[in-house]
Design an enzyme around this catalytic site. Structure first.
Site, short mmCIF file in Angstrom:
data_model
loop_
_atom_site.label_atom_id
_atom_site.label_comp_id
_atom_site.label_asym_id
_atom_site.label_seq_id
_atom_site.Cartn_x
_atom_site.Cartn_y
_atom_site.Cartn_z
N ASP A 44 0.83 -1.20 0.00
CA ASP A 44 0.00 0.00 0.00
C ASP A 44 0.87 1.26 0.00
O ASP A 44 0.81 2.08 0.91
CB ASP A 44 -0.94 -0.03 1.22
CG ASP A 44 -1.78 -1.29 1.26
OD1 ASP A 44 -2.95 -1.23 0.84
OD2 ASP A 44 -1.26 -2.35 1.68
N ASP A 77 -1.79 -2.96 -3.80
CA ASP A 77 -2.08 -1.53 -3.83
C ASP A 77 -0.77 -0.79 -4.10
O ASP A 77 -0.30 0.03 -3.31
CB ASP A 77 -2.77 -1.05 -2.56
CG ASP A 77 -4.28 -1.31 -2.59
OD1 ASP A 77 -4.77 -1.91 -3.57
OD2 ASP A 77 -4.97 -0.92 -1.63
N TYR A 80 -1.52 4.33 -6.29
CA TYR A 80 -2.76 5.03 -5.91
C TYR A 80 -3.02 6.18 -6.88
O TYR A 80 -2.11 6.68 -7.53
CB TYR A 80 -2.61 5.58 -4.48
CG TYR A 80 -2.75 4.52 -3.44
CD1 TYR A 80 -4.01 4.14 -2.97
CD2 TYR A 80 -1.64 3.87 -2.92
CE1 TYR A 80 -4.15 3.16 -2.01
CE2 TYR A 80 -1.77 2.87 -1.97
CZ TYR A 80 -3.03 2.53 -1.52
OH TYR A 80 -3.17 1.54 -0.58
N ASN A 115 -6.74 -4.17 -4.52
CA ASN A 115 -8.03 -3.69 -5.04
C ASN A 115 -7.89 -2.34 -5.75
O ASN A 115 -8.55 -2.10 -6.77
CB ASN A 115 -9.07 -3.62 -3.93
CG ASN A 115 -8.64 -2.77 -2.75
OD1 ASN A 115 -7.63 -3.07 -2.10
ND2 ASN A 115 -9.39 -1.72 -2.45
N HIS A 209 -3.10 -9.77 -1.05
CA HIS A 209 -3.33 -8.38 -0.67
C HIS A 209 -4.23 -8.26 0.55
O HIS A 209 -3.96 -7.50 1.49
CB HIS A 209 -3.93 -7.58 -1.82
CG HIS A 209 -4.24 -6.16 -1.44
ND1 HIS A 209 -3.26 -5.26 -1.06
CD2 HIS A 209 -5.43 -5.47 -1.36
CE1 HIS A 209 -3.82 -4.09 -0.77
NE2 HIS A 209 -5.13 -4.20 -0.94
N HIS A 218 -10.29 -2.49 7.60
CA HIS A 218 -11.03 -3.44 6.76
C HIS A 218 -11.39 -4.73 7.48
O HIS A 218 -12.36 -5.39 7.10
CB HIS A 218 -10.22 -3.76 5.50
CG HIS A 218 -9.99 -2.58 4.61
ND1 HIS A 218 -10.99 -1.97 3.91
CD2 HIS A 218 -8.85 -1.90 4.31
CE1 HIS A 218 -10.50 -0.96 3.22
NE2 HIS A 218 -9.19 -0.90 3.43
N HIS A 244 -3.42 -4.24 2.52
CA HIS A 244 -4.82 -3.79 2.53
C HIS A 244 -5.11 -2.85 3.70
O HIS A 244 -5.47 -1.70 3.48
CB HIS A 244 -5.78 -4.98 2.53
CG HIS A 244 -7.18 -4.62 2.11
ND1 HIS A 244 -7.45 -3.78 1.05
CD2 HIS A 244 -8.39 -4.99 2.62
CE1 HIS A 244 -8.77 -3.66 0.92
NE2 HIS A 244 -9.35 -4.37 1.85
N ASP A 245 -5.00 -3.33 4.94
CA ASP A 245 -5.09 -2.40 6.05
C ASP A 245 -3.76 -1.66 6.18
O ASP A 245 -2.69 -2.28 6.17
CB ASP A 245 -5.42 -3.14 7.36
CG ASP A 245 -6.91 -3.27 7.57
OD1 ASP A 245 -7.64 -2.34 7.19
OD2 ASP A 245 -7.36 -4.29 8.12
N HIS A 246 -3.85 -0.33 6.32
CA HIS A 246 -2.65 0.52 6.31
C HIS A 246 -2.02 0.55 7.70
O HIS A 246 -2.08 1.56 8.41
CB HIS A 246 -3.00 1.92 5.83
CG HIS A 246 -3.49 1.95 4.42
ND1 HIS A 246 -3.77 3.11 3.73
CD2 HIS A 246 -3.72 0.94 3.53
CE1 HIS A 246 -4.19 2.82 2.51
NE2 HIS A 246 -4.16 1.52 2.37
#
Length: 329
Positions: A44, A77, A80, A115, A209, A218, A244-246
């Site tokens: 991410d 990710d 962005y 995603n 991910h 999430h 996914h979770d930052h």
């Protein structure tokens, strides 16, 4: 230019084309003379250096030099807000090539799609054109990295998540290569099972991910727990790594030795919303709602996972031994 050419040659030599049994493409990472494998995990991240992405990259370079880095794993990710719009999108160089410039980071980067990557031209990140621009870049939907004593199985998890098809929340996803969710997932799981069952590696790691276990924004991914996790348990997988979770986090499974490791803090973080671990609070070993990354070191008998913050300070360390049946310190 010479180092880029050498990496491209290494990529070509290390690649084994998929054979007819349906197994994913495989990449070979030769072991060091001492038999150890060392890599970094980041997720991410691609924001053209903003949200401390450049600072995290600098610390990755320092740690990479210290541990004798073999390669880098990206948990998705990668770009962005909406992936790349084409294989010629300048965001590739602005968020990757121009950011991760440390000498120690001039190794292969093995990446899965997230995603946000699916919201752009997903095929662009898989294109060989990007490897001509920066030969470190390897991104496929699902593939295997064979580092002799460690075998890593990269899984395309975005197509698992049903809400992306039914509740896109105004986003457009690139499903050109996924005409049928069910048939795609079934084929992926079938190929993964073949690869896992045939693996003779001392350590088995699956990379995706989306999280299976997370107390971040999430949370758990229901579809992965129902469809993917049983396969991991049946085939002796040691670790599942995701983004996914930052945040950075470490959660133990309740009824197997599997450890769930989140490294999704490559740039924008500090979200501040945390779901409590209500079912088994002892499963949570570590959580950090800030920027950073993770390192992993494996030998024949031991594994060491270390989480670092944006300043390069160690936040959490976990060590396990096969001889001690996954006991940790």
């Amino acid at each position: 230019m010479t180092s880029r050419l050498s990496l491209l040659i290494l990529y070509i030599c290390a690649t084994l084309v998929v054979v007819s049994n349906g197994e994913p493409q495989r990449f070979i990472e030769p072991a060091k003379s001492d038999g150890s494998v060392n890599f970094l995990v980041i997720g991410d991240w691609g924001r053209r250096g903003s949200f401390n992405q450049s600072v995290v990259a600098y610390q990755m370079g320092r740690v990479g030099e210290k541990i004798g880095l073999d390669f880098v794993v990206s948990t998705g990710d990668n770009f962005y807000d909406n992936g790349l719009f084409s294989e010629h999108d300048p965001n590739f160089e602005q968020s990757f090539s121009n950011i991760y410039t440390a000498p120690s980071l001039q190794k292969q980067w093995y990446s899965v799609l997230g995603n946000h990557d699916y919201r752009g031209d997903a095929e662009a990140q898989l294109s060989s054109v990007l490897r001509e621009i920066d030969s470190r870049w390897i991104c496929l939907r699902s593939f295997v990295v064979d580092a002799e004593l460690v075998e890593m199985f990269f899984v395309d998890t975005t197509p698992f998540v049903k809400e992306y098809y039914t509740e896109a929340d105004g986003h457009t996803y690139d499903w050109h290569a996924v005409p049928s969710r069910n048939s795609y997932v079934e084929g992926l799981l079938r190929d993964l099972e073949v690869s896992l069952k045939s693996s003779k590696a001392r350590w088995k790691i699956v990379v995706g991910h989306h999280a299976m276990r997370s107390i971040g924004h999430h949370g758990d991914t229901k579809e992965l727990n129902e469809e993917l996790l049983p396969l991991l348990k049946e085939n002796g997988v040691d670790l599942y790594m995701n983004g996914h979770d930052h945040c950075l986090q470490h959660i133990s499974d309740e009824d197997s030795p599997i450890q769930f490791l989140t490294s999704g803090a490559g740039s924008k973080a500090w979200r501040g919303d945390i779901d409590p671990v209500t079912n088994n609070p002892k499963a949570l070993k570590f959580y950090y709602d800030g920027q950073g990354f993770m390192s992993a070191r494996f030998t024949h008998s031991d594994a060491e996972i270390v989480f670092y913050d944006v300043f390069g300070e160690v936040l959490h360390k976990w060590v396990t031994s096969k001889q001690l049946l996954h006991s940790s310190v």
